[in-house]
Design an enzyme around this catalytic site. Structure first.
Site, mmCIF file in Angstrom:
data_model
loop_
_atom_site.group_PDB
_atom_site.id
_atom_site.type_symbol
_atom_site.label_atom_id
_atom_site.label_comp_id
_atom_site.label_asym_id
_atom_site.label_seq_id
_atom_site.Cartn_x
_atom_site.Cartn_y
_atom_site.Cartn_z
ATOM 1 C CG LEU A 18 -1.906 -1.242 1.336
ATOM 2 C CD1 LEU A 18 -2.745 -1.158 2.711
ATOM 3 C CD2 LEU A 18 -3.008 -1.096 0.171
ATOM 4 C CG ASP A 60 2.494 -2.766 2.343
ATOM 5 O OD1 ASP A 60 3.438 -1.828 2.878
ATOM 6 O OD2 ASP A 60 1.606 -2.762 2.654
ATOM 7 C CD GLU A 65 6.548 1.783 14.571
ATOM 8 O OE1 GLU A 65 7.492 1.961 15.779
ATOM 9 O OE2 GLU A 65 6.327 2.525 13.844
ATOM 10 C CG ASP A 66 2.464 -1.197 10.511
ATOM 11 O OD1 ASP A 66 2.732 0.523 11.497
ATOM 12 O OD2 ASP A 66 2.959 -0.710 9.788
ATOM 13 N NE ARG A 131 -3.576 1.839 6.735
ATOM 14 C CZ ARG A 131 -2.823 1.457 6.537
ATOM 15 N NH1 ARG A 131 -1.046 0.909 7.304
ATOM 16 N NH2 ARG A 131 -1.978 1.414 5.095
ATOM 17 C CG HIS A 164 0.817 5.220 11.122
ATOM 18 N ND1 HIS A 164 1.739 4.376 9.965
ATOM 19 C CD2 HIS A 164 -0.231 4.100 10.944
ATOM 20 C CE1 HIS A 164 1.419 3.051 9.679
ATOM 21 N NE2 HIS A 164 0.197 3.263 10.394
ATOM 22 C CB CYS A 251 7.884 1.102 9.742
ATOM 23 S SG CYS A 251 7.135 2.833 9.261
HETATM 24 C C1 CIR Z 1 1.318 0.521 4.684
HETATM 25 O O1 CIR Z 1 0.627 1.590 3.507
HETATM 26 O O2 CIR Z 1 0.577 -0.287 5.725
HETATM 27 C C2 CIR Z 1 2.725 0.681 4.505
HETATM 28 N N1 CIR Z 1 2.953 0.603 2.907
HETATM 29 C C3 CIR Z 1 3.976 1.311 5.237
HETATM 30 C C4 CIR Z 1 3.974 0.704 6.524
HETATM 31 C C5 CIR Z 1 4.068 2.421 7.548
HETATM 32 N N2 CIR Z 1 4.470 1.558 8.710
HETATM 33 C C6 CIR Z 1 4.762 2.456 10.225
HETATM 34 O O3 CIR Z 1 5.037 4.091 9.662
HETATM 35 N N3 CIR Z 1 4.485 1.713 10.948
#
Ligand code: CIR
Length: 256
Positions: A18, A60, A65-66, A131, A164, A251
């Site tokens: 994404l 992704d 981190e997510d 999110r 975020h 991330c």
């Molecule tokens: C997303 O949209 O989930 C990934 N392309 C980028 C996630 C970045 N994560 C973060 O800042 N913790």
């Protein structure tokens, strides 16, 4: 002090993840090179790495981190707010459980992305974003309270330039928070020392304190100088290919 980090090698279909950025398609060789340099930087800071294999099911998934909030007291697994990321939690659970055997998880209809959670000592800022929803924030706040931490929410849904909360702020220890210009006046930070990031350097607001160093994206001389002036020791990393996929320094690892 952190002693460990979990990272995941970028998958070959990284470019299918994404993104809202219009910065072009990532160069996969360079992605791997920048990731390797990032891992080397964590090791330079004294961390032992758990390096997970690339996972083609989740483009992704290098943005580990997510998937979790790791605190000094316990871990909480998230329930990411984008459908394509939800399975990443099961994919990383085993690695997290090796260090945190019992980790509760955010439950539907709650959603939380780790990128929205900013630890600042005993207090956690929880970003309400596209999110992380209010239900997820509430569940997380209850888990944190059970661990003896306080928390508060910051609504970033109207700030279209960030994905975020931590795309716009970073707590770097020593009562200091790095904050993008749009958020600098937020009352939430009044008890902290602020390093304000100028509009042109906004991407650099996502930086990471790792033991004695602060990881900072390359190409942002003003923030780097401001950090040095306050006695911090920046470690500069090229993040160009991750920026193309809305990713920042925080991330790419789970640190604990
Ligand atoms: C997303 O949209 O989930 C990934 N392309 C980028 C996630 C970045 N994560 C973060 O800042 N913790």
């Amino acid at each position: 002090m952190f002693t460990h980090a979990i990272v995941r090698i970028p998958a070959a279909n990284f470019a299918e993840g994404l993104t809202t950025a219009a910065l072009g398609v990532p160069d996969f060789d360079l992605v791997l090179e920048q990731h390797a340099r990032y891992c080397g930087a964590l090791q330079e800071c004294g961390l032992d790495l758990t390096t997970l294999d690339a996972d083609l099911r989740y483009p992704d998934s290098t943005f580990v981190e997510d998937t979790a909030i790791l605190t000094a007291r316990a871990a909480i697994l998230t329930r990411p707010g984008a459908n394509s990321l939800i399975g990443e939690v099961d994919a990383i659970r085993g690695a997290i459980n090796q260090f945190f055997p019992t980790a509760p998880a955010i439950q539907s209809p709650g959603s939380v992305d780790g990128g929205d959670i900013c630890e600042a000592g005993e207090h956690f800022f929880i970003g309400l974003s596209h999110r992380t929803n209010e239900e997820g924030a509430g569940q997380l706040a209850a888990h944190l309270a059970g661990l003896g931490y306080t928390s508060s929410t910051i609504d970033v849904r109207a700030i279209t330039s960030i994905l975020h909360l931590k795309s716009g702020i970073s707590y770097i220890g020593d009562h200091t928070i790095v904050v993008m210009e749009e958020m600098a006046v937020n009352e939430a930070f009044r008890a902290l020392d602020l390093i304000q990031v100028s509009l042109e350097e906004s991407y650099a607001a996502n930086c990471v304190r790792v033991n004695n160093r602060v990881l900072v994206a390359s190409g942002f001389p003003r923030l780097t100088a401001a950090l040095r002036a306050r006695g911090f020791d920046p470690l500069i990393l090229d993040m160009s290919e991750f920026q193309k996929m809305d990713g920042g320094l925080s991330c790419l690892s789970l640190r604990f």
